[in-house]
Design a protein around this motif. Structure first.
Motif, PDB file in Angstrom:
ATOM      1  N   UNK A  80      11.874  -2.583  11.335  1.00 28.88           N
ATOM      2  CA  UNK A  80      10.894  -2.733  12.424  1.00 28.88           C
ATOM      3  C   UNK A  80       9.538  -2.041  12.228  1.00 28.88           C
ATOM      4  N   UNK A  81       9.510  -0.752  11.914  1.00 26.45           N
ATOM      5  CA  UNK A  81       8.233  -0.056  11.758  1.00 26.45           C
ATOM      6  C   UNK A  81       8.020   0.490  10.357  1.00 26.45           C
ATOM      7  N   UNK A  82       8.900   0.146   9.415  1.00 20.49           N
ATOM      8  CA  UNK A  82       8.841   0.736   8.084  1.00 20.49           C
ATOM      9  C   UNK A  82       8.984  -0.320   6.996  1.00 20.49           C
ATOM     10  N   UNK A  83       8.138  -0.210   5.996  1.00 19.53           N
ATOM     11  CA  UNK A  83       8.251  -1.027   4.789  1.00 19.53           C
ATOM     12  C   UNK A  83       8.679  -0.080   3.668  1.00 19.53           C
ATOM     13  N   UNK A  84       9.744  -0.414   2.970  1.00 21.99           N
ATOM     14  CA  UNK A  84      10.233   0.406   1.868  1.00 21.99           C
ATOM     15  C   UNK A  84       9.894  -0.283   0.556  1.00 21.99           C
ATOM     16  N   UNK A  85       9.277   0.465  -0.352  1.00 23.74           N
ATOM     17  CA  UNK A  85       8.854  -0.079  -1.627  1.00 23.74           C
ATOM     18  C   UNK A  85       9.621   0.620  -2.746  1.00 23.74           C
ATOM     19  N   UNK A  90       2.175  -1.415  -2.763  1.00 27.17           N
ATOM     20  CA  UNK A  90       1.662  -0.444  -1.791  1.00 27.17           C
ATOM     21  C   UNK A  90       0.455  -1.010  -1.050  1.00 27.17           C
ATOM     22  N   UNK A  91      -0.461  -1.650  -1.770  1.00 24.38           N
ATOM     23  CA  UNK A  91      -1.626  -2.266  -1.123  1.00 24.38           C
ATOM     24  C   UNK A  91      -1.195  -3.330  -0.115  1.00 24.38           C
ATOM     25  N   UNK A  92      -0.230  -4.172  -0.491  1.00 23.20           N
ATOM     26  CA  UNK A  92       0.268  -5.214   0.416  1.00 23.20           C
ATOM     27  C   UNK A  92       0.937  -4.604   1.642  1.00 23.20           C
ATOM     28  N   UNK A  93       1.736  -3.564   1.438  1.00 28.82           N
ATOM     29  CA  UNK A  93       2.454  -2.932   2.549  1.00 28.82           C
ATOM     30  C   UNK A  93       1.483  -2.253   3.519  1.00 28.82           C
ATOM     31  N   UNK A  94       0.487  -1.555   2.991  1.00 34.20           N
ATOM     32  CA  UNK A  94      -0.493  -0.887   3.857  1.00 34.20           C
ATOM     33  C   UNK A  94      -1.311  -1.932   4.616  1.00 34.20           C
TER      34      UNK A  94
END
Length: 71
Positions: free
Chosen positions: A6-11, A23-27
């Motif tokens: 829900x509020x977190x993307x894990x890379x 990281x650029x896509x996630x941010x």
């Protein structure tokens, strides 16, 4: 690889180029949600040499992205 909750993307990166790109896509994705829905900041945490999370965070002022080393 990017995993979404829900509020977190894990890379989990396999090399430097994919790490930077993911990281650029996630941010960018987190920023869009923060601007549109949550009005909060973004916290990028490094958990290891190849593991990161990008989280919407009420503890980070709106409009800012902060980094945290968690290893």
């Amino acid at each position: 690889m990017i995993t979404i909750s829900p509020d977190t993307l894990t890379i989990t990166a396999t090399d430097r180029a994919s790490m930077d790109r993911e990281l650029d896509e996630a941010v960018s994705a987190a920023r869009a949600v923060a601007m549109r829905e949550r009005r909060c900041g973004i916290l990028v945490s490094r958990h290891g040499h190849d593991s990161f999370t990008v989280t919407l965070s009420d503890s980070v002022p709106f409009g800012l992205t902060r980094e945290f080393q968690d290893w």
